[in-house]
Design a protein around this motif. Sequence first.
Motif, PDB file in Angstrom:
ATOM      1  N   VAL A 188      49.806  38.824  26.813  1.00  0.00           N
ATOM      2  CA  VAL A 188      48.769  39.852  26.832  1.00  0.00           C
ATOM      3  C   VAL A 188      49.494  41.209  26.577  1.00  0.00           C
ATOM      4  O   VAL A 188      50.731  41.446  26.956  1.00  0.00           O
ATOM      5  N   SER A 248      44.121  33.289  29.294  1.00  0.00           N
ATOM      6  CA  SER A 248      42.789  33.331  30.071  1.00  0.00           C
ATOM      7  C   SER A 248      42.968  31.692  30.775  1.00  0.00           C
ATOM      8  O   SER A 248      42.749  30.979  29.894  1.00  0.00           O
ATOM      9  N   SER A 276      42.734  46.048  37.470  1.00  0.00           N
ATOM     10  CA  SER A 276      42.620  46.185  36.064  1.00  0.00           C
ATOM     11  C   SER A 276      41.609  45.185  35.620  1.00  0.00           C
ATOM     12  O   SER A 276      41.196  44.765  34.332  1.00  0.00           O
ATOM     13  N   ALA A 278      45.229  34.126  34.765  1.00  0.00           N
ATOM     14  CA  ALA A 278      45.969  33.666  33.634  1.00  0.00           C
ATOM     15  C   ALA A 278      47.001  32.692  33.913  1.00  0.00           C
ATOM     16  O   ALA A 278      47.755  32.807  34.814  1.00  0.00           O
TER      17      ALA A 278
HETATM   18  C1  LIG Z   1      44.048  40.663  35.441  1.00  0.00           C
HETATM   19  C2  LIG Z   1      44.261  40.562  34.342  1.00  0.00           C
HETATM   20  O1  LIG Z   1      44.078  39.286  33.567  1.00  0.00           O
HETATM   21  C3  LIG Z   1      43.963  38.979  32.550  1.00  0.00           C
HETATM   22  C4  LIG Z   1      42.526  38.601  32.150  1.00  0.00           C
HETATM   23  C5  LIG Z   1      42.318  37.818  31.448  1.00  0.00           C
HETATM   24  C6  LIG Z   1      40.745  37.450  30.757  1.00  0.00           C
HETATM   25  O2  LIG Z   1      39.708  38.071  31.428  1.00  0.00           O
HETATM   26  O3  LIG Z   1      40.681  36.390  29.970  1.00  0.00           O
HETATM   27  C7  LIG Z   1      43.227  36.873  30.413  1.00  0.00           C
HETATM   28  C8  LIG Z   1      44.659  37.430  30.803  1.00  0.00           C
HETATM   29  C9  LIG Z   1      45.041  38.280  31.798  1.00  0.00           C
HETATM   30  O4  LIG Z   1      45.327  39.382  31.096  1.00  0.00           O
HETATM   31  C10 LIG Z   1      43.887  41.728  33.502  1.00  0.00           C
HETATM   32  O5  LIG Z   1      44.096  41.616  32.108  1.00  0.00           O
HETATM   33  O6  LIG Z   1      43.780  42.965  33.749  1.00  0.00           O
END
Ligand SMILES: C=C(O[C@@H]1C=C(C(=O)O)C=C[C@H]1O)C(=O)O
Length: 268
Positions: free
Chosen positions: A14, A57, A83, A179
């Motif tokens: 990511v 994800s 986040s 993730a």
């Molecule tokens: C905490 C996080 O987790 C994430 C959320 C994801 C999603 O919603 O599909 C995928 C990967 C991660 O990056 C973020 O992105 O802030």
Amino acid sequence: MDDDPEPRLRVGSVPYLVGRPLDAGLERVPGLVLRRAIPAELVADLRSGALDVALVSSIELFRRPGYRWIGGLGVLGDGPVSSVQLFLRRPPAELERVALDPASRTSAVLARIVLAQAHGVRPEFVEVEPGADPREATADAWLRIGDAALRERLSEPDLESLDPSLEWKRLTGLPFPFAAWIVRPGIDLAPWLAHFRASRDLGRREAGSFADRAAEGLGLSRDDCRHYLLEECRFDADDRMAQALVRFRDLAAAIGQCEPDLTPTAIA
Ligand SMILES: C=C(O[C@@H]1C=C(C(=O)O)C=C[C@H]1O)C(=O)O
């Protein structure tokens, strides 16, 4: 490439601060090609075979057969995670229409689960076009993930929001696995595994400086970014990660968001 003497592994991660403590140490591994992109793109590339492994994800583990994941590593919340936020224009129980972040796959499902289970609502969910801003959509709430969500949460304290990771923790008593390093079928990860674990070790040493650098780039305070990355986010998982993944699968499958019977193996 036929004339490439190195074995190659194509790895995705990511583009957010939250990926750095797991992926930064992979940037200079010979033969390993690291590419960063939003989760929705990484999922598409894993499916097409354009990537071999991706930090992406968790819900994808339960949408296609044959995946494995690297045990013990992941992006998890064990309480609030700044986040991933559902920003609210109305109280949760009154939501009728929710705009989803088109980058997200897992949080989009998590939002459905916590709204149904904790607030008794099943609003209409609309996914905006790739690249579009869900805040611009006509909706009672918008979901955002990644650095943009972190900035929105920290720089606009008057915005009301619901924290899906915190609500999951209250609901299940478990951490939430956002993730995992997902490995597509047919890939022999054995020669590479130690690099992924070493990258996490480097991330542990460097997380503070990753947070400081991100604070500068995002115009946020160092303290806030350090609190987020060092206190809120988890990157090492014990056996609760496997337990939490199964719980997530079951709750997601119950609302038609994934297959009910896939249990991908963790690579030890
Ligand atoms: C905490 C996080 O987790 C994430 C959320 C994801 C999603 O919603 O599909 C995928 C990967 C991660 O990056 C973020 O992105 O802030």
